[in-house]
Structures are given as C-alpha cells and as structure tokens.
Write an enzyme that holds these catalytic residues in place. Structure first.
Site, PDB file in Angstrom:
ATOM      1  N   GLY A 198       0.797  -1.226   0.000  1.00 19.72           N
ATOM      2  CA  GLY A 198       0.000   0.000   0.000  1.00 19.72           C
ATOM      3  C   GLY A 198       0.828   1.274   0.000  1.00 19.72           C
ATOM      4  N   GLU A 199       2.152   1.165   0.186  1.00 14.99           N
ATOM      5  CA  GLU A 199       2.983   2.377   0.205  1.00 14.99           C
ATOM      6  C   GLU A 199       2.997   3.014  -1.174  1.00 14.99           C
ATOM      7  OE1 GLU A 199       6.919   1.743   1.534  1.00 14.99           O
ATOM      8  OE2 GLU A 199       6.333   1.441   3.612  1.00 14.99           O
TER       9      GLU A 199
ATOM     10  N   HIS B 298     -12.098  27.263   2.342  1.00 17.86           N
ATOM     11  CA  HIS B 298     -13.248  27.264   3.238  1.00 17.86           C
ATOM     12  C   HIS B 298     -13.345  28.576   4.031  1.00 17.86           C
ATOM     13  CE1 HIS B 298     -16.342  26.005   5.854  1.00 17.86           C
ATOM     14  NE2 HIS B 298     -15.570  26.100   6.911  1.00 17.86           N
TER      15      HIS B 298
ATOM     16  N   ASP C 126     -25.350  28.746   5.400  1.00 15.99           N
ATOM     17  CA  ASP C 126     -24.950  28.824   6.813  1.00 15.99           C
ATOM     18  C   ASP C 126     -24.180  30.124   7.011  1.00 15.99           C
ATOM     19  OD1 ASP C 126     -22.370  28.364   5.853  1.00 15.99           O
ATOM     20  OD2 ASP C 126     -22.380  26.241   6.396  1.00 15.99           O
TER      21      ASP C 126
ATOM     22  N   LYS D 120     -27.769  27.694  10.307  1.00 14.59           N
ATOM     23  CA  LYS D 120     -27.593  26.248  10.419  1.00 14.59           C
ATOM     24  C   LYS D 120     -26.649  25.901  11.564  1.00 14.59           C
ATOM     25  CE  LYS D 120     -24.072  24.002   8.379  1.00 14.59           C
ATOM     26  NZ  LYS D 120     -23.131  23.584   7.349  1.00 14.59           N
TER      27      LYS D 120
ATOM     28  N   THR E 210     -21.565  16.034   1.970  1.00 11.01           N
ATOM     29  CA  THR E 210     -22.634  15.019   1.990  1.00 11.01           C
ATOM     30  C   THR E 210     -23.954  15.578   1.448  1.00 11.01           C
ATOM     31  OG1 THR E 210     -23.386  15.667   4.181  1.00 11.01           O
ATOM     32  CG2 THR E 210     -21.637  14.007   4.068  1.00 11.01           C
TER      33      THR E 210
ATOM     34  N   THR F 191     -26.093  20.071   4.157  1.00  9.52           N
ATOM     35  CA  THR F 191     -26.298  21.517   4.330  1.00  9.52           C
ATOM     36  C   THR F 191     -27.278  22.040   3.281  1.00  9.52           C
ATOM     37  OG1 THR F 191     -24.072  21.730   5.220  1.00  9.52           O
ATOM     38  CG2 THR F 191     -25.081  23.745   4.355  1.00  9.52           C
TER      39      THR F 191
HETATM   40  C1  R5P Z   1     -19.451  24.340   5.961  1.00  9.25           C
HETATM   41  O1  R5P Z   1     -19.086  25.233   6.691  1.00  9.25           O
HETATM   42  C2  R5P Z   1     -19.188  24.332   4.506  1.00  9.25           C
HETATM   43  O2  R5P Z   1     -19.178  25.608   3.966  1.00  9.25           O
HETATM   44  C3  R5P Z   1     -20.226  23.490   3.778  1.00  9.25           C
HETATM   45  O3  R5P Z   1     -21.467  24.077   3.950  1.00  9.25           O
HETATM   46  C4  R5P Z   1     -20.264  22.108   4.312  1.00  9.25           C
HETATM   47  O4  R5P Z   1     -18.988  21.646   4.554  1.00  9.25           O
HETATM   48  C5  R5P Z   1     -20.952  21.194   3.366  1.00  9.25           C
HETATM   49  O5  R5P Z   1     -20.915  19.898   3.878  1.00  9.25           O
HETATM   50  P1  R5P Z   1     -22.172  18.945   3.697  1.00  9.25           P
HETATM   51  O6  R5P Z   1     -22.505  18.941   2.247  1.00  9.25           O
HETATM   52  O7  R5P Z   1     -21.724  17.613   4.219  1.00  9.25           O
HETATM   53  O8  R5P Z   1     -23.254  19.530   4.538  1.00  9.25           O
END
Ligand code: R5P
Length: 546
Positions: A271-272, A363, A402, A425, A456, A459
C-alpha cells in the site's frame, strides 16, 4: 546599511540555496569592497550557474555592483590559440556578419582577417586569454553583438565571454529583441529542433516551453538561451499532475500549451506510495497540480511525495496548485481536545518543499495566516456567477446556507445584483445538520444557494427545505466551488427540486450523475494564474478578496 559580514553571509546563503550553483562542488570566493562592490571568483558549473550567481549576488541589499570573475568549466580542454581560431572561422563563415571586419589578437598583435565593407564600418576584435574571450570593436546591431557572443560561447574551450562590442548607431534593447536572438540561436544550433519550442521574454527573463525531442535537446536549448547577451535568467516551467484530477491537469496544460511532465505514481503491494519523476526538473519552475479531495490522505501524500521528488531532483521553484484543499474546515478547536488539522497541513505543504500555494475558494480566508509560504487564493466566484447568469430569475435571491457562507454569498449578490438571505444552520455531526431559521426575504423568490463546498449534501438539503418551508419559489439553483459529493450526497441532492447544480471541476466529478449538473472548468483560471506567476505579473483580479 548592512555591514560587510552580513552582506557576505546573505550572498553565500543565496548561492547555497540555489541548487544549480552547487557551492560544494564549485566553490566560489566571495568578497565585498568598501563601496559595496561584490567580487565573485571561481569556477561555475555552467553558464546558468554563473549568471544565477551574478543575479543573486546583485539582489542582496548592500551590494551596489559586481566584479565577475566566474569562469565556466570548458566542455573540452583547448588552448587559447585554438579557441581564437574557432571563433575567427565561425565569425568569417556566418552570412549575417558578411560586411563586418574580423581581427584577432595573436601575441599582442591585432591581425586583420577581413576588412569591413559596411558603412559605418563594423569590426569584431577577438582576443583570448586563459580561455576567457574578449570581444571588442563595433557592430551595426544588437543582433550582431549577440550573434558574435554566441559564437564565442559555442567554442567548447571558452570559459567566459566578455562582450564589449559597441552597437553603432546605438539601439534600444527590448525583451522582443532578446526573444528574437534566442530563437535565432535555437535555429542555428544543429543539436536543437526549435519547431515546437516557444520562446518569450519578460524583463530579461527568458521562458522556454513547448516540446523538445529528448532531454539532451531540451538542455541544449536552455544553455543556448543562457548564452545570449543580457539574458538574466532562463526559466522552464514544468507542470506535474498528481493522481487526483488528471482531466483538470490536462485542461491546465492545454490552456498553457504545455504537456504534463512524465512521472510515475505507483503503490507497493503493502500500500505504500512510490513516486518517480521520469524527466529532469533540475532548475525548472515546477507546478504540481493536485487537489486534495477524497480520498484526502492519499492525495495529500501524493502531493507531498511529488514535492519531495522535485526538490531532490533540483527543481528551482515548487508551486503547489491545490484547487481544493482538504482539511481546510478543521481550522480551529470547536469543542477542545481536537487537532487543528488545517494548520498541520499548511506546515506539511511548506516543509514538503513548496514555496507557494495556489488554491481556490478556501473554506475560510483565515487559512491564509496558517501558511508560512505565500498563498494565492483564487476565486471561482466570477466564473460560477457567469454560469448562473443565463438561469437567473428576476425574482432570485442569493442564499448563504450557513453563517460561514455569508461573505461568499455577498460576493455573488454583488456580482449578480440580487438580494441576499441567510440560513441559520448548526452542524450536529459530519452527516447531520439542523436549521434554526432563515434571515431575509425569501417568500415567492427563487433561491440561488451558494456554498464553498458540498460534501454530503446535508447543508444544501437542510437549507432548501427551510427555504421551501419559508415560502420560497419551488425550485433552486445551487452553486458550489467544490463538489465532493460523498456519502449520500447524490441521493440527497437528487431528491431535491433543483433546477441546476453548478460546480467546478476542482474535484473530479463522476460522469452521468442523476443530477442537473453543470461543471465549470477551472482549467483556464489556473492556467492564467500559473502564467502570471511565471511571468511575475499581478494576480489581483483573480484573487478572492475579503
Ligand atoms: C461548511 O461550513 C461548509 O461551507 C459546507 O457548507 C459544508 O462543509 C458542506 O458539507 P455537507 O454537504 O456535508 O453539509
């Protein structure tokens, strides 16, 4: 004013830092006189090492001038007489110098080999002392001066060329003039096929790119460019792709009309990861394109291993082009007893050997402070907003799903001239979020939800459900810089009333997903950033401000 010891220390450190100079193998004696004139004396590995040493020396504060006594090791041992005869013959045979008189110094006497027939008269006087060629006299153009210098350098016994030719009438030198001279040198060189090579010059720094038949030819072309009078530096950009997003790397290379450097990334049975460069990067400016999306650790390791291989192989400058930076969300200790992974990643990128990082829509802007190396934080917002434009409803509202996305939403709202709303959120776990309310007017309006990343999809799902509950229009456009689409993301988003999901290709997105997906490529943006970095031009209009 820095003192002599300080200046000498800085000069030595700068020379030691440049892998092409190799002070251990080619020691250079360094001294500074009272007026700040730096003296460099010794044997240099080649013309590139000599010119780089001069440039680095001149760049140190406290150095006001340079005495250059650096000699290049000859590629063939030759006596002064043989060197002189070679140069004389080459000058006499070159049709571009037809009307130019040629004289050579033999035992303190100037011997005329050909009288000038040009008006005003032109004459090149050649003398050779201990392998050092001096060219004096006057010629009618800068291109003649450069050509004569090149001829002198091309003689294998030459250790240095002092080109004192005067151009009469004087001509202004320009980058275009240098480009033409380099191109002419490549065309003249029987060992180089310049058909697919490109030459450009900016502030006396020559960039060579395109294709060479093989490594040897590439090196020869570079050396030819270094030989040209007034060339301060020759740079040769190399793009290397990691394993994460080959299509994006190809798009960047295509936009730059470069090919990707050859490298092998393999895994041992246990796996390395094993990384090997399959072409030289010595002295090159290398750009490693590798987003660190899922599987994040695998892609991060490949990025670091590529850097290590390049550093050990003598790359001059390493830039990490990481359009999506994994771990960026872990930028603080929210509950205590957690690692601040983003900081550690920033340290790893620096200690891995990168001197610069290019990233897209991080981010959070606070990440910039984590990096000890310069960060070029590009923004995909303008190109994503452009993609939204044709779909934009008159009653649209930009929604931050959010609080962390508020700044981003403000930028979209400004570009698209739309009002804004914010979803409040909170995150319960990696997969679960909870909405506490919606701030702003969304009733009857068509939402355009913007975020830096979709992981995922929880959000977006929670935000859209809250918007619908608050009376928004029935369909939403979702825009995100990075589409990780992990876990249940595709099913979640597929179940939502989405008019369009617009994302970039910072992370490779699987083909034919059951989603109304539009992928906007970052290829052109990254290529433009690399081009400008390479040419030392401003990136201001590409940067994510605020
Ligand atoms: C959070 O602060 C980011 O800006 C995204 O809203 C978040 O990471 C999205 O992740 P997920 O789609 O899992 O909610």
């Amino acid at each position: 004013m820095p003192g002599k010891a300080d200046v000498l220390k800085q000069v030595r450190a700068a020379l030691e830092h440049e892998p092409r100079i190799n002070l251990h193998r080619y020691p250079v004696s360094i001294d500074l006189d009272r007026d700040g004139t730096l003296m460099l004396e010794g044997d240099a590995a080649n013309i590139a090492a000599k010119k780089l040493a001069l440039e680095l020396g001149a760049s140190i504060p406290g150095v006001s001038g340079i005495v250059d006594r650096l000699r290049v090791g000859p590629t063939e041992a030759m006596g002064d007489g043989a060197i002189r005869d070679h140069i004389r013959n080459a000058l006499l045979q070159d049709s571009a110098l037809e009307g130019c008189g040629i004289s050579v110094r033999v035992k303190d006497q100037m011997e005329t080999c050909r009288e000038s027939s040009a008006k005003p008269p032109a004459c090149i006087e050649v003398s050779v002392n201990d392998g050092v060629v001096t060219l004096n006299g006057q010629v009618s153009s800068l291109s003649h001066k450069r050509l004569a210098g090149l001829m002198a350098w091309w003689v294998p016994g030459s250790r240095d060329v002092i080109n004192g030719l005067e151009v009469v009438p004087p001509e202004d030198d320009t980058d275009d003039e240098i480009t033409n001279a380099v191109r002419a040198a490549l065309e003249k060189d029987p060992f180089v096929n310049p058909d697919r090579m490109r030459v450009s010059t900016r502030n006396c720094v020559v960039t060579l790119d395109g294709f060479a038949l093989n490594q040897k030819e590439k090196e020869m072309a570079e050396i030819d460019a270094w030989y040209i009078f007034a060339v301060d530096k020759v740079v040769n950009p190399t793009l290397l792709a990691g394993s994460a997003n080959p299509a994006l790397a190809e798009a960047v290379a295509g936009a730059l009309e470069l090919r990707l450097g050859r490298r092998a990334l393999e895994r041992f049975p246990d796996g390395e990861l094993h990384v090997e460069l399959q072409e030289t990067v010595r002295g090159h400016d290398v750009y490693v394109i590798q987003p660190t999306g899922p599987p994040v650790d695998e892609h991060l390791m490949a990025l670091l291993f590529l850097a290590d291989a390049c550093r050990r192989a003598g790359a001059a400058n390493l830039t990490a082009v990481v359009p999506y930076l994994g771990y960026a969300r872990q930028d603080r200790r929210a509950t205590g007893r957690e690692s601040v992974a983003a900081r550690l990643i920033a340290d790893l990128i620096r200690t891995g050997g990168f001197r610069r990082l290019v990233a897209v829509d991080l981010h959070s802007p606070v990440l910039e402070g984590f990096f000890g190396i310069p960060l070029e934080h590009l923004s995909a917002v303008p190109i994503l907003a452009q993609a939204v434009s044709p779909l934009m409803p008159a009653d649209g509202v930009i929604v931050a799903p959010d609080l962390g996305a508020v700044k981003l939403a403000e930028r979209y709202a400004k570009l698209l001239h739309l009002p804004m709303a914010i979803v409040h959120k909170t995150r319960i776990s990696g997969e679960q979020v909870q909405v506490r309310g919606v701030v702003g007017e969304v009733r009857g309006r068509s939402p355009i939800i913007v975020d830096d990343m979709i992981s995922t999809g929880a959000t977006i799902e929670a935000a859209l459900k809250a918007l619908l509950a608050a009376g928004s229009g029935p369909e939403a456009v979702v825009v995100s810089s990075h589409a990780l689409l992990v876990g249940a993301a595709v099913e979640r988003l597929g179940a939502l009333p989405l008019r369009r999901l617009i994302v970039t290709d910072s992370v490779a997105v699987a083909a034919r997903l059951p989603l109304p997906l539009q992928v906007v490529s970052l290829g052109a943006l990254l290529a433009e950033a690399i081009k400008r970095l390479h040419e030392g031009r401003s990136l201001n209009d590409l940067i994510a401000h605020g």
